[in-house]
Write an enzyme that holds these catalytic residues in place. Sequence first.
Site, PDB file in Angstrom:
ATOM      1  N   ASP A  10       0.551  -1.637  -0.104  1.00  0.00           N
ATOM      2  CA  ASP A  10      -0.244  -0.247   0.270  1.00  0.00           C
ATOM      3  C   ASP A  10       0.777   1.281  -0.286  1.00  0.00           C
ATOM      4  O   ASP A  10       0.221   2.074   0.309  1.00  0.00           O
ATOM      5  CB  ASP A  10      -0.837   0.366   1.024  1.00  0.00           C
ATOM      6  CG  ASP A  10      -2.142  -1.367   1.602  1.00  0.00           C
ATOM      7  OD1 ASP A  10      -1.960  -1.804   0.041  1.00  0.00           O
ATOM      8  OD2 ASP A  10      -2.462  -1.106   2.255  1.00  0.00           O
ATOM      9  N   LYS A  86      -5.863  -5.719  -3.215  1.00  0.00           N
ATOM     10  CA  LYS A  86      -6.959  -6.167  -1.799  1.00  0.00           C
ATOM     11  C   LYS A  86      -8.216  -4.770  -1.380  1.00  0.00           C
ATOM     12  O   LYS A  86      -7.759  -3.907  -2.236  1.00  0.00           O
ATOM     13  CB  LYS A  86      -5.961  -6.443  -0.643  1.00  0.00           C
ATOM     14  CG  LYS A  86      -4.786  -5.241   0.066  1.00  0.00           C
ATOM     15  CD  LYS A  86      -3.875  -5.494   0.560  1.00  0.00           C
ATOM     16  CE  LYS A  86      -3.641  -4.402   1.910  1.00  0.00           C
ATOM     17  NZ  LYS A  86      -4.548  -3.552   2.422  1.00  0.00           N
ATOM     18  N   CYS A 119      -2.556  -2.414   7.650  1.00  0.00           N
ATOM     19  CA  CYS A 119      -2.166  -3.324   6.781  1.00  0.00           C
ATOM     20  C   CYS A 119      -0.854  -3.679   6.855  1.00  0.00           C
ATOM     21  O   CYS A 119      -0.343  -5.454   6.392  1.00  0.00           O
ATOM     22  CB  CYS A 119      -2.171  -3.018   5.773  1.00  0.00           C
ATOM     23  SG  CYS A 119      -4.329  -1.981   5.297  1.00  0.00           S
TER      24      CYS A 119
END
Length: 181
Positions: A10, A86, A119
């Site tokens: 991310d 995701k 995350c």
Amino acid sequence: MSKKALIIIDIQNDYFPGGKFPLDNSEQAGAKAARVLDHFRKTGQPVIHIQHISVKEGAFFFLPATEGAEIHTCVKPLMNETVVLKNFPNSFRETALEDELNKLGVNELVITGMMSNMCVDATTRAAADMGYKCTVVHDACCGASLEFDGVKAGSAEVHAGFMASLGMFYAQMISAEKLIA
């Protein structure tokens, strides 16, 4: 025999200045992640980019088809590098990540990314529980400031707390410089 892959979680535009959810130290962490990425590319080791696309009602960043959801230029994927999309903090949940790692014969993960407290944490814990040996490049990650029950914690404290917690059982902690050396 151990085979490593770099997982970049991310590192997307919305976490950088001008984005919808900028994190303290995103530029510094992104620069460290870029150095680790360069090392993996030069040594021919596999790289997997994780890109979060928010589909949860009420989400305000990483929205589908927005510039903010794009992977930041500091770690932009090459054509031959895998990008796993995701929708949840855990990069393994309802994604192709485990299949990609199995295809590559990977059993050790080197993890960088954002956010330390969401995350990176969720993915590292899941990976360790699945039997992967995990190494987190702590200075190639960053977290958000948080508040709970009237107690405020700055991003540096949040990041340190999550790195310390992961380092107790789930992963080895290392700096980008030591990893590259």
